[in-house]
Design a protein around this motif. Structure first.
Motif, PDB file in Angstrom:
ATOM      1  N   SER A 272       0.831  -1.219   0.000  1.00  0.00           N
ATOM      2  CA  SER A 272       0.000   0.000   0.000  1.00  0.00           C
ATOM      3  C   SER A 272       0.859   1.260   0.000  1.00  0.00           C
ATOM      4  CB  SER A 272      -0.994  -0.013   1.149  1.00  0.00           C
ATOM      5  OG  SER A 272      -0.309  -0.094   2.379  1.00  0.00           O
ATOM      6  N   SER A 273       1.972   1.270   0.726  1.00  0.00           N
ATOM      7  CA  SER A 273       2.875   2.431   0.688  1.00  0.00           C
ATOM      8  C   SER A 273       3.370   2.654  -0.726  1.00  0.00           C
ATOM      9  CB  SER A 273       4.127   2.207   1.546  1.00  0.00           C
ATOM     10  OG  SER A 273       3.787   1.826   2.821  1.00  0.00           O
ATOM     11  N   THR A 274       3.701   1.571  -1.404  1.00  0.00           N
ATOM     12  CA  THR A 274       4.284   1.700  -2.733  1.00  0.00           C
ATOM     13  C   THR A 274       3.253   2.202  -3.727  1.00  0.00           C
ATOM     14  OG1 THR A 274       5.683  -0.167  -2.126  1.00  0.00           O
ATOM     15  CG2 THR A 274       5.647   0.422  -4.454  1.00  0.00           C
ATOM     16  N   VAL A 275       2.046   1.641  -3.611  1.00  0.00           N
ATOM     17  CA  VAL A 275       0.967   2.074  -4.493  1.00  0.00           C
ATOM     18  C   VAL A 275       0.667   3.561  -4.269  1.00  0.00           C
ATOM     19  CG1 VAL A 275      -1.530   1.817  -4.880  1.00  0.00           C
ATOM     20  CG2 VAL A 275      -0.070  -0.214  -4.771  1.00  0.00           C
ATOM     21  N   GLN A 276       0.555   3.937  -2.978  1.00  0.00           N
ATOM     22  CA  GLN A 276       0.250   5.349  -2.678  1.00  0.00           C
ATOM     23  C   GLN A 276       1.395   6.286  -3.044  1.00  0.00           C
ATOM     24  OE1 GLN A 276      -0.726   5.336   1.525  1.00  0.00           O
ATOM     25  NE2 GLN A 276      -2.375   3.887   1.102  1.00  0.00           N
ATOM     26  N   ASN A 277       2.587   5.969  -2.545  1.00  0.00           N
ATOM     27  CA  ASN A 277       3.700   6.911  -2.716  1.00  0.00           C
ATOM     28  C   ASN A 277       4.129   7.055  -4.168  1.00  0.00           C
ATOM     29  OD1 ASN A 277       3.548   7.002   0.014  1.00  0.00           O
ATOM     30  ND2 ASN A 277       5.637   6.316   0.433  1.00  0.00           N
TER      31      ASN A 277
END
Lengths: 506, 506
Positions: B305-310
């Protein structure tokens, strides 16, 4: 060479000690190694009553054997070629006991011969003089099996077949398989870097061993037991103990990576017109069968025809200049059979395969393997057989056979070659009506010189042991031999561990 | 950790030296390692004009760099964390030249830092003080490729990607693949026992390396170049040079076994409810996919999720507690897709997989790999990231993440774990708003202690280098460390090879 032994050991398996003793007693004992090979005892201490008392204080009474009849089986290698003169066998049950024994022996300069299943072929596992035999047979506990990663941890004295059966319950297999699996110890396998029948598929022990615990000559325990595939923290010490045949330390525990048990096994047996076609076929099999290829074996016509004639075995296909055996291990029987059939069809059209058969039926597969495995023994019926177990780079794999045929013309009954093409390991047999010094001198060191010129190995899988240290320079240069000596001096300055083995005399 | 670097190196590849120099000149130079890490220079000789003249007599003029601007790039590691103070770079073109240089340096007690592609992550490939940099970059000849056995022989300075492209023409691949493959040298890979992306399938370098030629500190050449899979003649010396990071000898040539190039690649990306299911799925994948399984990666929800968001990357499936990426390499696309689909169907019915996608389309596979490979870099946008690269036995693989979440509650933005389940190698990232001594002290040495308790490795693939010698005791016991010291003393008594690296101060 190992195949004939294979059959023998497969019949005998874990021999009953009493039976062995009886058998030995009823037979002429082999000549003492020291006399037979004219070896001089090195200046070690001799075991005294006080020493035995010390051992009995560390171990229990039944772990210390001193009766001649009890000790005898430990003095003789199983092919009855070597015989030592040990007076004491110690059977430690823990690493701590091994450590205490070695620390004591090192101080007293008492030589020690570590012994696993005693299935070696180069006299490495039996004493030469009165070395104390340190048998690992009571260190046979399985410590853990991680069914997810396949990491098995156990003591060195576990029998390979026991381990294979144990991991099979979790759908895993041991990454190595030998004819001697019913008797050999995993610690001995590691100490001799045993190769065997699964090497083409699962690689060697340097790749599949995750960890080792070993005891150095001075009793120091080196604990490199880890169950990790990746660990780059400092020197990779475990490799010092893999294949150094007990001369740098005694392996007490191992951690092995076990691959997944294959669900399907298929076998192909093909007739081929020349050796060049064998090589082309190997390349094609690697490309077509790729990940399921588990064995690629070859045998020349003389190998198969001698075996068929001498042992009255059936050959499932006609007479051909060369034969190729291809085995697959896979996870899907339909897929594997499809791949193998397709490979067969293609290479029959290309002409690389003249005729062949493919089967997944256990009985038929056994017939083919049996023919292949019987080659080594079959030649014995023609007289005396000189056997060489060498590795040669693929392109030159078969070169030595015609060279030896020419050289031995009129002297040899037959010269033939067969072996594991996939591993570059060829077994060359030279049969003569009877043993003669003349034939020996024509063969040795000639064959080792030729192997050396081809950058091959004069001992593909059997090791150096007691029998081959004086040939080691054919496979190792001076720089390497001198580094070996330095390592020995570092790890075992008194030279108490398995003396007279591996390292050539200076 | 390596993945973020991966992306960077994949863009940069074989950097142009002039470009690097310009880039370095235009930037603030990293602090000197000696100052930054408070290291004291050992008592080596200093390079004098006479020494440079000697080097120029052995090498040609252009193989000896002494201009500050020429030497600078060799003093700095590529993540710009370490900076040495070398005044001389030597670029030998042959083993003989390496041998002459080392024999001379050993006599003069001049310290030497061997350097390959300088892509390491622990400061192992750059000098700390004024060590002479010995760059292998001009030793980049491919010597031979045996297309039948797959044995490749080449000099140490060959770039991994060049070799991979070269062997691909013969339908072979290198057994290892790294993000840094466009720059890293095979000699450096061997010296650091590089792991990388193909390890699950093709094993580690101890298994796939057939031979090594290395030069010891005193200039002695140890020639263990063989292209044999089986060679049991004496100690297996090559392993001394695998992973000892240039501290026991300088690798000058290697012989590597190259497996067959897979014809089909398929990728699956699955959502899973908890870590226990990840492990069960791994076991099932091993059993179902067996021989074609080439990668089994996991990432927890926070990682994805961090990767998708960031980074605004697409996630091809919905939101799940855990994600699993399964890749297959095989010789038959239909068979492989069938196996993978069947596995997916079965585990969706069993409930282990909640949702998933399977693809063989290169673009779709790239999207999934890209998401997986971007995790490491994505966290940087949340602040400062503490990154740990550790191995932990399978059953406890994820244990540390919840422990750290609890410990860092209120301090960390996020704690997440992802990595190569198949290799037992987990990358743990702890993001904090900004770097602080307090956070560091809460994490270290706590995390190493925990890894040590789990019998894990504090450096799965990055090695020890300059940055981790003082942590090595968390992964090696006293017996092992003292054997390391003894080996160092034996092989390099003056300690001239890559000092300040690997071995902890006594």
């Amino acid at each position: 060479m190992i195949k004939s032994l294979t059959l023998f050991v497969r019949t005998v398996r874990t021999p009953n000690v009493a039976l062995v003793q009886t058998r030995l007693a009823s037979q002429v004992l082999p000549q003492l190694s020291a006399t037979k090979y004219n070896v001089k005892r090195k200046e070690f201490g001799s075991v005294q009553a006080d020493d035995v008392n010390f051992f009995k204080s560390v171990l229990s009474e039944e772990q210390v054997l001193t009766e001649e009849s009890d000790v005898l089986p430990f003095n003789i290698d199983w092919i009855k070629n070597c015989r030592g003169q040990s007076k004491v066998v110690l059977k430690p049950k823990s690493t701590k006991q091994v450590s205490e024994i070695l620390a004591y022996c090192n101080k007293r300069q008492l030589a020690v011969c570590p012994q696993g299943g005693n299935t070696g072929l180069v006299g490495g596992s039996v004493p030469v003089f009165d070395e104390i035999v340190l048998s690992l047979s009571l260190m046979n506990k399985i410590i853990s099996l991680d069914e997810i990663s396949g990491a098995l941890v156990c003591e060195a004295g576990c029998i390979l077949e026991t381990l294979d059966n144990y991991v099979k319950e979790q759908n895993l297999i041991m990454p190595l398989d030998l004819g001697a699996k019913g008797s050999c110890h995993i610690g001995g396998n590691v100490s001799t870097n045993a190769g065997g029948l699964r090497l083409l598929r699962y690689g060697n022990l340097h790749g599949s061993l995750m960890g080792v615990e070993a005891v150095k000559a001075d009793g120091t325990v080196v604990d490199c037991i880890r169950t990790l595939k990746k660990d780059n923290t400092g020197y990779h010490l475990k490799h010092l103990f893999i294949g150094s045949e007990g001369t740098l330390g005694i392996v007490t525990k191992v951690a092995v990576h076990c691959p997944v048990l294959p669900k399907a096994v298929t076998l192909g047996f093909f007739g081929v017109k020349d050796f060049d076609s064998v090589l082309k076929l190997y390349k094609s099999a690697k490309a077509s069968l790729g990940e399921i290829l588990s064995a690629f074996e070859m045998a020349d016509n003389d190998s198969i025809s001698s075996t068929v004639q001498n042992l009255k075995l059936p050959n499932p296909i006609a007479d051909f200049p060369f034969y190729v055996l291809v085995e697959t291990h896979g996870s899907d029987e339909t897929h594997d059979a499809e791949k193998l059939s397709r490979f067969l069809e293609r290479e029959m059209s290309s002409g690389l395969i003249i005729d062949g058969t493919v089967t997944s039926e256990p009985a038929k597969m056994q017939t083919i393997w049996n023919l292949r495995e019987s080659i080594a023994g079959a030649g014995l019926l023609d007289g005396y057989v000189y056997k060489y177990d060498v590795s040669i780079p693929a392109a030159r794999y078969y070169d030595l056979v015609p060279v030896l045929r020419q050289r031995m013309a009129g002297k040899a009954v037959k010269v033939y070659g067969y072996g594991h093409v996939g591993d570059g390991n060829i077994h060359i047999n030279v049969t003569v009506p009877e043993y003669s010094k003349e034939a020996t001198d024509m063969l040795e060191p000639f064959i080792f010189e030729e192997v050396s010129k081809l950058k091959g190995s004069i001992s593909a899988e059997h090791g150096v042991g007691f029998r081959k240290p004086h040939f080691i320079h054919y496979s190792k240069d001076e720089g390497a031999i001198s580094l070996m000596r330095e390592l020995k001096q570092l790890m075992d300055p008194n030279g108490i561990l398995n003396p007279y083995k591996v390292l050539p005399d200076p």
